[in-house]
Design a protein around this motif. Structure first.
Motif, PDB file in Angstrom:
ATOM      1  N   GLY B 425       4.397  12.570  -1.190  1.00 37.35           N
ATOM      2  CA  GLY B 425       3.222  11.750  -1.452  1.00 37.35           C
ATOM      3  C   GLY B 425       2.123  11.848  -0.406  1.00 37.35           C
ATOM      4  N   ASP B 426       2.404  12.459   0.728  1.00 38.50           N
ATOM      5  CA  ASP B 426       1.376  12.737   1.745  1.00 38.50           C
ATOM      6  C   ASP B 426       1.984  13.699   2.770  1.00 38.50           C
ATOM      7  OD1 ASP B 426       3.043  11.144   3.263  1.00 38.50           O
ATOM      8  OD2 ASP B 426       1.542   9.612   3.722  1.00 38.50           O
ATOM      9  N   GLU B 428       3.248  13.189   5.747  1.00 37.58           N
ATOM     10  CA  GLU B 428       4.501  12.689   6.313  1.00 37.58           C
ATOM     11  C   GLU B 428       5.669  12.967   5.361  1.00 37.58           C
ATOM     12  OE1 GLU B 428       5.358  11.494   9.191  1.00 37.58           O
ATOM     13  OE2 GLU B 428       7.318  10.634   8.701  1.00 37.58           O
ATOM     14  N   GLU B 429       5.441  12.710   4.079  1.00 42.70           N
ATOM     15  CA  GLU B 429       6.517  12.992   3.115  1.00 42.70           C
ATOM     16  C   GLU B 429       6.718  14.502   2.936  1.00 42.70           C
ATOM     17  OE1 GLU B 429       6.929   9.000   0.358  1.00 42.70           O
ATOM     18  OE2 GLU B 429       6.477  10.915  -0.617  1.00 42.70           O
ATOM     19  N   GLN B 456      -3.640   9.482   2.957  1.00 44.53           N
ATOM     20  CA  GLN B 456      -2.448   9.478   3.797  1.00 44.53           C
ATOM     21  C   GLN B 456      -2.015   8.029   4.025  1.00 44.53           C
ATOM     22  OE1 GLN B 456      -1.152  12.746   4.799  1.00 44.53           O
ATOM     23  NE2 GLN B 456      -2.539  12.927   3.065  1.00 44.53           N
ATOM     24  N   THR B 461       4.579   5.655   4.693  1.00 46.76           N
ATOM     25  CA  THR B 461       5.489   6.742   4.296  1.00 46.76           C
ATOM     26  C   THR B 461       6.395   7.130   5.461  1.00 46.76           C
ATOM     27  OG1 THR B 461       3.637   8.200   4.771  1.00 46.76           O
ATOM     28  CG2 THR B 461       4.097   7.738   2.460  1.00 46.76           C
ATOM     29  N   LYS B 462       7.591   7.610   5.090  1.00 45.14           N
ATOM     30  CA  LYS B 462       8.587   7.960   6.114  1.00 45.14           C
ATOM     31  C   LYS B 462       9.295   9.248   5.715  1.00 45.14           C
ATOM     32  CE  LYS B 462      10.026   3.193   7.063  1.00 45.14           C
ATOM     33  NZ  LYS B 462      10.185   2.481   5.785  1.00 45.14           N
ATOM     34  N   ARG B 463       9.288  10.233   6.605  1.00 45.31           N
ATOM     35  CA  ARG B 463       9.983  11.479   6.269  1.00 45.31           C
ATOM     36  C   ARG B 463      11.477  11.226   6.063  1.00 45.31           C
ATOM     37  NH1 ARG B 463       8.086  15.036  11.241  1.00 45.31           N
ATOM     38  NH2 ARG B 463       6.285  13.687  10.957  1.00 45.31           N
ATOM     39  N   LEU B 473       8.528   1.366   0.212  1.00 42.45           N
ATOM     40  CA  LEU B 473       7.304   1.639   0.969  1.00 42.45           C
ATOM     41  C   LEU B 473       6.734   0.333   1.504  1.00 42.45           C
ATOM     42  CD1 LEU B 473       5.652   4.412   1.235  1.00 42.45           C
ATOM     43  CD2 LEU B 473       4.084   3.383  -0.394  1.00 42.45           C
ATOM     44  N   LEU B 490       0.873   8.753  -5.390  1.00 42.32           N
ATOM     45  CA  LEU B 490       1.597   7.670  -4.697  1.00 42.32           C
ATOM     46  C   LEU B 490       0.661   6.541  -4.286  1.00 42.32           C
ATOM     47  CD1 LEU B 490       4.085   6.442  -3.324  1.00 42.32           C
ATOM     48  CD2 LEU B 490       3.685   7.949  -1.366  1.00 42.32           C
ATOM     49  N   SER B 491      -0.515   6.899  -3.804  1.00 39.46           N
ATOM     50  CA  SER B 491      -1.443   5.876  -3.308  1.00 39.46           C
ATOM     51  C   SER B 491      -1.912   4.939  -4.415  1.00 39.46           C
ATOM     52  CB  SER B 491      -2.655   6.531  -2.645  1.00 39.46           C
ATOM     53  OG  SER B 491      -3.426   7.198  -3.627  1.00 39.46           O
ATOM     54  N   SER B 511       8.436   4.397  -2.964  1.00 34.55           N
ATOM     55  CA  SER B 511       8.032   5.804  -3.062  1.00 34.55           C
ATOM     56  C   SER B 511       9.243   6.609  -3.534  1.00 34.55           C
ATOM     57  CB  SER B 511       7.550   6.322  -1.714  1.00 34.55           C
ATOM     58  OG  SER B 511       7.271   7.712  -1.831  1.00 34.55           O
TER      59      SER B 511
END
Lengths: 606, 606
Positions: B425-426, B428-429, B456, B461-463, B473, B490-491, B511
């Motif tokens: 989704g960005d 980071e993901e 972003q 977001t979290k890897r 999220l 996602l946003s 997410s």
């Protein structure tokens, strides 16, 4: 096309006739060729349609069908596999009514073509049975191009023609001959420079000089005259050949000759039958007597069972194969070779040529419809009426193993918009599937059938049930569980229901041949069939992965991985599709269900 | 292979080493080539791997990589598009270490080949840059075959070799040269007749005459000696080139050089970024410094953003393209041309050649992975480690229109066993997606990214969340609805959540980049993330069709048909993916939900 519309090029207007990629819904667009390579195959389909209808309807001095197919291609189309298949097959078919114009600018997104392709294109085309004409200066030598095109449509032509026109991409711009001219807009400044180079006013946009306007001014009248001439020809033809003309006109309006529905048997033998054979029982009379159908296969005639009495092959009449029959252009059975992708893309061309005049039907193993998928999708996108017949649609196909055993492919076709995917559960349901497919006018259909003999659920299955996508096969007002069965394994639900009865578990059974048709039913009907809102859990039995069933069922006896190469009679046992194992799993699930161990909305794979 | 196993040919034994179709899991099978044509492409992949590793690791007098690739093909393989792509590209690459032996029996399932294919195969192969050797009596002239094969592996060879061997199918049986000899077993009587013709005992089965046994008796010793010789060579090589040898051995065991994970940035710019660019930020250092990766593209280098500093192209060193750089066999960037299917099938060959020594990565538009799908599937079936990078994965891609806008394709890859499909989704993901893909050892991955810049969601977001497939999220203990967001859109969930807040509707956001990874989580985690068992409805927002989401959501703001050609910034509005419209629909759904108008298990398309 209005002036206003012309100016809507690449604009925000959703109704623009000039969007980035115009599609078939726009007037004047005969086909959406889609991703690269398919356009060639579509053109082959158009050329076949023209040849076939000409052979069927033309009479001496009455050429009611006589068009030529022109196809523009770029470097990329020549590289794509589907393009290669199309060239090979068109050369074999000696499609003299097809001219391909190759815009040979030697540029693709990444660089010059020779970075990735250094083949001798002309030699390859000659080897494929095409004539080739070179135009070495495609930028300036308009005469050479016109001359080549004229040669393309010479009536005596016996091979398709490939015109190799060397061009320069972005000619006279600052990026002439460069890859950026392919994928990136030229930009205002660059366009101005080009206009200057041509002696045009660099500030004027959307400007048509009077000279150009004059040059094209007689076009509408010329076109109108051709239409009038053709209408007159058709009138004379109607007088000379009234029966033929009636059929011709019926075909053009999409009317099927005869009462096709009455040709479908009212009942079928009760002994176990592969649904691929059911197809033949349902359709052989229709295929023989309704000439609207053209049947294609990708080298699986003995497997797909779609031949009919005295069927004739579409092939050049001059060809006598070493084995197999001689064909003609009037033939309606198309041997596409081992070329699934081109088969489906050709079918799109056949369907788009005077829509509904031909109903193209393709056939292969279900798994090979993954090879054909990009073209099947383009048929769906364009709502083209094509019927795909996919056999060996179950792990029960056996020996050929996981490469040939579908487990996930149905998810694609169940997800594809406009696509009518149906898995009939016996001959009676096959009759219903064909009825739906023939009547469906919103896109392609796929009838997915079994290689192996499956029990006939005589008295239970209903062709009229298929029309609704799903229906109650066996009802029980007081019930513990709904079993959902599908296609080749529909009978499993009956066996499991009987086994559960021995454990005092009451079941009802739903046959579910088509997601799409069921989703289109009113909510009330859906509730009557599924009864999930009465608190009755539904368990689907289908040896495909579960994805997509979560909408209709609470649990599933589904595949969790790929298949295995084993003879058909052993494979169901290997994957625990025995009645005993399935019944035990359903029973155990129902205990969990009753004890509240299953959370809301939690689909369980049994 | 034991005697007992040999006798299990086509038997009911699930552990048979001789089933109808043996797959890669059986010892001695290097690849499951699968449906027709892919084997040629796999062979091209093996030959590229060999050339590349030889160029990378061999040193004068130390040829630690030197194998030749032999590929047997039939008439069908030559017709399939993927086979045509492979021939064209192998000729371009001048793969002198590849010999294709064409079992030219001119028979397919339906009849003689000339029913559907009359091209001049040898001329076509020559035009594609191959050498051709004819063997006119492939039934008896063993010497000619051996001689051709010897010529194939001459070290001086500069082109791949095509050996056209004329054979007779079912030779000496009653069905010799006939199509039935292809698709139907010969039968006991026929086999007996053949044995009689050869002067064998017609009653003996699975019998190896002593003459044959003697002929092959020295084979194990010869093979053993070759292994010993190679081991000695490797020892000497290790002494002469200790660093190189260490890398070589590390590669062979699948160890990635350096600490690759540390090369992924810890954070990313906060301005809107296309996830295809995020890919480059995540991977460019790894791609540059970890030579295990070979990057393929199907002519979309400017679109897929997978180049890295000083990247070198895999191409014949003698080739200087008109534009673009000169390459070498040590190059790791593969320009496959506009040939998506062969790209994925070549990647399977690269992955199967000494597994994990090369991690092949392919790249194209997501929709073109429908062209590549049959090969992607074969990678999944074989659990081959290939990473596919698919950009333009959303209707937001815009102008290219419905042909290029995926709406149903994700359903296929979410359904495909062993396939790790991820939509980050960005940035980071995206980092999380690559981490998963690099660490995943159970099959291919596909990282599905956007063409257009997307917000972003820094700090949200979290890897590490991606690793679990889905994660919370934004939590809210008191909540009315869970919004599920994915990938490029996602946003939207955050925007909709904010709009709903204004209406006093409490939301939480999940997410959901990967179905597969989430399904593998413990039930407890799944419940924590979705909280559907607490009675909270979940609504997914993804402009794909809903199929597959019914497992995790109660309703969806999904596509109901194909896309449309419109500039990216207008398309979301066209399909009513504005915050306002989505929020209203969710709100209306929640009213229906609370009022009990939605039945149990009824997924609602908003």
């Amino acid at each position: 096309m209005t002036w206003d519309q012309l100016k809507s090029y690449h604009s925000e207007r959703p109704d623009s006739l000039c969007p980035g990629h115009p599609e078939i819904e726009h007037e004047g667009i005969e086909l959406t060729t889609g991703p690269l390579g398919q356009g060639i195959a579509n053109a082959v389909g158009l050329a076949i349609a023209s040849k076939h209808l000409a052979a069927t309807f033309n009479r001496p001095e009455y050429e009611v069908v006589s068009n030529h197919t022109w196809c523009m291609v770029g470097d990329a189309c020549l590289q794509e596999g589907v393009g290669c298949e199309a060239f090979s097959y068109a050369g074999h078919l000696k499609l003299g009514n097809l001219t391909v114009i190759y815009d040979n600018n030697q540029i693709t997104c990444d660089s010059s073509v020779d970075l990735t392709n250094t083949e001798d294109v002309n030699s390859k085309m000659l080897a494929c049975g095409w004539d080739v004409i070179d135009v070495f200066d495609g930028v300036n030598n308009v005469e050479a191009i016109v001359s080549a095109l004229e040669k393309g449509r010479e009536p005596s032509r016996e091979k398709p023609l490939f015109v190799n026109v060397r061009t320069i991409i972005g000619v006279d711009s600052a990026v002439a001959g460069q890859a950026v001219a392919h994928g990136v807009p030229l930009g205002k400044d660059n366009v101005k420079e080009m206009k200057k180079a041509y002696g045009w006013d660099p500030e004027r946009q959307f400007y048509i000089p009077s000279k150009v306007r004059e040059f094209y001014s007689e076009l509408p009248a010329r076109g109108g005259q051709w239409v009038n001439e053709w209408n007159s020809l058709l009138e004379e033809y109607t007088e000379a050949y009234p029966d033929l003309a009636r059929t011709f006109k019926d075909r053009m309006t999409g009317k099927l000759s005869g009462n096709w529905e009455s040709m479908i048997p009212k009942s079928f033998p009760s002994d176990p039958t592969p649904t691929r054979k059911s197809n033949n029982m349902v359709m052989s009379k229709i295929l023989a007597e309704v000439p609207t159908f053209m049947i294609g296969t990708a080298d699986l005639t003995p497997s797909v069972n779609l031949t009919y009495k005295n069927y004739e092959i579409f092939n050049p009449p001059t060809l006598q194969p070493i084995s197999g029959s001689k064909g003609s252009c009037a033939g309606r059975y198309i041997h596409n070779g081992i070329r699934e992708h081109v088969m489906a893309a050709i079918a799109n061309g056949l369907a788009a040529y005077s829509p509904r005049t031909i109903i193209p039907t393709t056939s292969s193993f279900f798994m090979f419809y993954l090879y054909a998928a990009p073209a099947v999708r383009m048929g769906a996108l364009q709502k083209l009426k094509v019927i795909h017949v996919a056999t060996h649609d179950s792990i029960g196909a056996g020996e050929d193993g996981p490469t040939h055993q579908p487990v996930e492919l149905a998810a694609l076709y169940r997800a594809m918009p406009h696509m009518l995917y149906i898995r009939p559960g016996d001959s009676e349901e096959a009759a219903g599937a064909w009825k739906c497919a023939i009547e469906y006018d919103g896109g392609p259909s796929m009838i997915s059938v079994s290689r192996h003999a499956i029990p006939q659920l005589c008295g239970l299955t209903k062709r009229d049930g298929v029309v609704k996508g799903a229906y109650v096969l066996r009802e029980d007002r007081q019930t513990d569980v709904t079993l959902i069965g599908v296609g080749a394994e529909l009978s499993f639900t009956v066996n499991v229901a009987n086994a559960l009865k021995d454990q005092s578990i009451k079941t009802r059974i739903v046959s579910f041949p088509s997601h799409k048709l069921f989703r289109e039913q009113p909510l009330e009907y859906q509730r009557q069939v599924l009864r999930r809102n009465e608190g009755i859990p539904a368990v689907v039995i289908e040896p495909y992965v579960s994805l997509g069933w979560e909408r209709f069922a609470d649990a599933g006896v589904n595949m969790k991985g790929f298949g295995h190469s084993l003879p058909g009679k052993y494979i169901y046992k290997h994957f625990e599709y025995t009645t005993d194992s399935m019944a035990k799993r359903v029973q155990s699930y129902l205990r969990d269900w009753k004890d509240g161990r299953i959370g809301r909305g939690e689909f369980v794979e049994l």
